[in-house]
Design an enzyme around this catalytic site. Sequence first.
Site, PDB file in Angstrom:
ATOM      1  N   ASP A  35      50.093  36.686  -1.454  1.00  0.00           N
ATOM      2  CA  ASP A  35      49.421  37.950  -1.764  1.00  0.00           C
ATOM      3  C   ASP A  35      50.250  38.704  -2.798  1.00  0.00           C
ATOM      4  OD1 ASP A  35      47.185  39.846  -0.025  1.00  0.00           O
ATOM      5  OD2 ASP A  35      48.517  40.839  -1.462  1.00  0.00           O
ATOM      6  N   ILE A  36      49.578  39.294  -3.792  1.00  0.00           N
ATOM      7  CA  ILE A  36      50.257  39.986  -4.880  1.00  0.00           C
ATOM      8  C   ILE A  36      50.895  41.293  -4.399  1.00  0.00           C
ATOM      9  CG2 ILE A  36      48.344  41.413  -5.751  1.00  0.00           C
ATOM     10  CD1 ILE A  36      49.018  40.326  -8.563  1.00  0.00           C
ATOM     11  N   ASN A  92      39.856  40.741   7.278  1.00  0.00           N
ATOM     12  CA  ASN A  92      39.235  42.047   7.061  1.00  0.00           C
ATOM     13  C   ASN A  92      37.786  41.802   6.645  1.00  0.00           C
ATOM     14  OD1 ASN A  92      41.640  43.456   7.538  1.00  0.00           O
ATOM     15  ND2 ASN A  92      42.277  43.268   5.405  1.00  0.00           N
ATOM     16  N   GLY A  98      38.836  47.584   5.331  1.00  0.00           N
ATOM     17  CA  GLY A  98      39.862  47.319   4.325  1.00  0.00           C
ATOM     18  C   GLY A  98      39.601  46.127   3.442  1.00  0.00           C
ATOM     19  N   GLN A  99      38.429  45.487   3.565  1.00  0.00           N
ATOM     20  CA  GLN A  99      38.157  44.348   2.675  1.00  0.00           C
ATOM     21  C   GLN A  99      37.923  44.861   1.259  1.00  0.00           C
ATOM     22  OE1 GLN A  99      34.832  41.784   3.744  1.00  0.00           O
ATOM     23  NE2 GLN A  99      35.406  40.242   2.209  1.00  0.00           N
ATOM     24  N   HIS A 105      38.543  35.201   2.944  1.00  0.00           N
ATOM     25  CA  HIS A 105      39.967  34.885   2.932  1.00  0.00           C
ATOM     26  C   HIS A 105      40.604  35.234   4.262  1.00  0.00           C
ATOM     27  CE1 HIS A 105      39.486  38.988   1.349  1.00  0.00           C
ATOM     28  NE2 HIS A 105      40.619  39.285   1.942  1.00  0.00           N
ATOM     29  N   HIS A 107      44.241  36.319   5.842  1.00  0.00           N
ATOM     30  CA  HIS A 107      45.610  36.749   5.605  1.00  0.00           C
ATOM     31  C   HIS A 107      46.488  36.101   6.674  1.00  0.00           C
ATOM     32  CE1 HIS A 107      44.693  40.505   3.149  1.00  0.00           C
ATOM     33  NE2 HIS A 107      43.523  40.352   3.748  1.00  0.00           N
TER      34      HIS A 107
END
Length: 119
Positions: A35-36, A92, A98-99, A105, A107
Amino acid sequence: MAGEPQADCLFCKIVAGEIPATIVRESETTVAFRDINPQAPTHVLVIPKVHHPDAASLVAAEPQIAADMLREAGQVALDEKLAGSGYRIVFNTGAGAGQTVFHAHAHVLGGRGLNWPPG
Ligand code: AMP
Ligand code: ZN
């Protein structure tokens, strides 16, 4: 058509190699990358190569690929040595939860204490 790449989708662009990512695992049907904006010492995203807007849509349309995503999330946790200390797999779903990227995806979060219930 469901599952087809979406021109305006960030994660479809990562699958296509059009946007760089730090890829840690790849399978026939999934990609896992860091994750960035990590929220934990280990924060990896596991995505299906096909486009579906969220995990529930993915499993409804292509259950085997949803299973692949979950298997790969577990493998990331093993690769990152999280199995002993514990880790969390989060989906999410919906902007209210919070998506922000509407390509399914998972997390994978670990490497620190994880409060329950989550915020
Ligand atoms: P969510 O908020 O559940 O939709 O998760 C989307 C995640 O994608 C967030 O944690 C972002 O930090 C992450 N993200 C956004 N852009 C990138 C990128 N280019 N490479 C890696 N992760 C990204
Ligand atoms: Zn997509």
